[in-house]
Design an enzyme around this catalytic site. Structure first.
Site, PDB file in Angstrom:
ATOM      1  CE  LYS A 106       0.208  -1.918   4.233  1.00 50.82           C
ATOM      2  NZ  LYS A 106      -0.359  -2.775   5.224  1.00 50.82           N
ATOM      3  CE  LYS A 206      -4.161  -1.167   4.920  1.00 52.75           C
ATOM      4  NZ  LYS A 206      -4.277  -1.689   6.273  1.00 52.75           N
TER       5      LYS A 206
END
Ligand code: HSE
Length: 432
Positions: A106, A206
């Site tokens: 991520k 995220k």
């Protein structure tokens, strides 16, 4: 037509070892689904001599990335090293060499996702990143495929397993923050540097990935308002409960005519809202679309096998494309410019906990601060708790802008009757 797919696995930590386990234990099912076997041919590690509990043969472990990238028998690279620069370089080099990549990273996807997806397209390679958000919950694929026809206008929920685990253990088992964090680290939920979890950075990454995809735009880390869980003061969890709320580290991304707002912060969620019952390392994400309405996705947000399930799901998708010869044919360019809202365009209800002097007229004086800024109060309660020789006042506002909230905070801090503004939270999960 290929008669097997060979994988170069970069990294053999919590997620990498999970990927190897699933590919080994589910090999017959995967082979049946794809029509050919999938094998790990080489594994990049820092130390080949380290003792590992695995079915993989010791001689496929190497410290040499070049050896993997140059190997013509390797069809697909799976990057689970984590971190930024080394992982990003490995992804770039793999794509440039014409090998598709599956990544759980991520950090890299939030920072350089668009650039890498473009590089993948240029090289006719796939770049899949399902495991970068929500552990085992298929969120990326849901946004890219299942909800592709809809216009998404909001995504809210819990996207970090570690902080949710810590808050659950603190609330339900009365563990200290330190004890709960240590447990989350031992269970493999926390990042190598857990400050990324507790400071909200991991969740912000995220939300950047989700918001960019959902709103077809280019959200950057600097666009996200981030408050970590260290802002939660002693007594706040209990206080929230007394008022019918649970504190959750939540991510939210919302879009309307005024623009986009993206935030990660500890929020008050009404106990009656399903997010309040999402416990331990579980994540839950609401996606709101114009056509579909409200949808909710729930599952384990961290941990070896759940995250590895998303990685292996991507491996299957990439293998299918390789077998069909259709890899690298996806459109990722954002449709819209990212217009971030100002604080006066972001609306919410706020919970304020203020330690004040126990004197006649204090309540009137404080209520005046709120009305001066055009804020209407839903609840005003003098709480039994005493801090710094004063009493705690709890003020819950009706919907106000973030700018109003900041102006009120500022004036309260300069009001002689106020000893200290102890804490404040946005209220999430209530309708206007
Ligand atoms: N540290 C992350 C979390 C791992 O706790 O959510 C999964 O991305």
């Amino acid at each position: 037509m290929k008669n097997e797919i060979n994988i170069g696995l970069l990294g053999f930590g919590v997620v990498g070892s999970g990927v190897a386990k699933i590919l080994h234990e589910h090999r017959d099912d995967l082979s049946h689904k794809l029509g050919v076997p999938v094998k790990i041919n080489k594994v990049l590690v820092k130390d080949v001599n380290k003792k590992r509990n695995t079915d993989l043969s010791a001689d496929i472990f190497t410290t040499d990335l070049d050896e993997i990238i140059a190997d013509p028998t390797i069809d697909l690279i799976v990057e689970v090293i984590g971190g930024t620069s080394e992982a990003k370089q490995a992804i770039e080099r793999s794509l440039r060499s014409g090998k598709g990549v599956v990544t759980a990273n991520k950090d890299v996807m939030a920072q350089s996702g668009l650039e890498l997806l473009q590089l993948a397209d240029e090289n006719r390679c796939d770049l899949f990143y399902e495991a970068s958000v929500g552990g085992g919950i298929p969120l990326i694929r849901t946004l890219e495929d299942g909800l592709a026809s809809d216009r998404i206008h909001a995504i809210t929920g819990i996207v970090n397993g570690t902080t949710n685990f810590i808050l659950t253990k603190m609330k339900h088992e009365k563990k200290t923050y330190e004890e709960a964090l240590q447990e989350a680290t031992e269970l493999g939920f926390a990042e190598a540097d857990p400050s990324a979890d507790v400071d909200g950075i991991d969740a912000a990454r995220k939300m950047v990935i989700l918001a960019s995809l959902a709103f077809s735009t280019d959200v950057r880390m600097e666009d996200v308002f981030v408050r970590g869980m260290k802002e939660i003061r002693k007594g706040d969890l209990e206080l929230a409960d007394q008022f019918g709320y649970t504190i959750k580290m939540a991510g939210s991304a919302k879009k309307d005519e005024a623009g986009i707002e993206v935030a990660v912060e500890p929020v008050f969620v009404p106990n009656s809202h399903p997010l309040a019952s999402v416990n331990n390392e579980f994540n839950a994400v609401y996606v709101y679309g114009d056509a579909v309405g409200e949808t909710m996705f729930y599952g384990p947000g961290a941990g070896s096998l759940p995250t590895a399930t998303s990685v292996t799901g991507d491996i299957v998708a990439a293998c299918r494309n390789l077998l069909l010869g259709v890899n690298g044919k996806r459109l990722h360019a954002p449709q819209f410019k990212c217009k971030i809202k100002s604080d006066s365009q972001k609306y919410a209800r706020y919970f304020h906990r203020i330690s004040v002097k126990d004197e006649v007229g204090v309540l009137t004086r404080l209520s005046a601060v709120y009305s001066n800024h055009g804020a209407s109060l839903a609840t005003v309660i003098q709480h039994a708790d005493r801090n710094n020789g004063g009493v705690d006042l709890i003020m819950i506002t009706h919907e106000i802008s973030r700018q109003q909230h900041l102006d009120i905070m500022n004036e309260l801090q300069n009001t002689p009757e106020v000893i200290e503004v102890l804490s404040f939270y946005r209220v999430e999960g209530e309708t206007r």
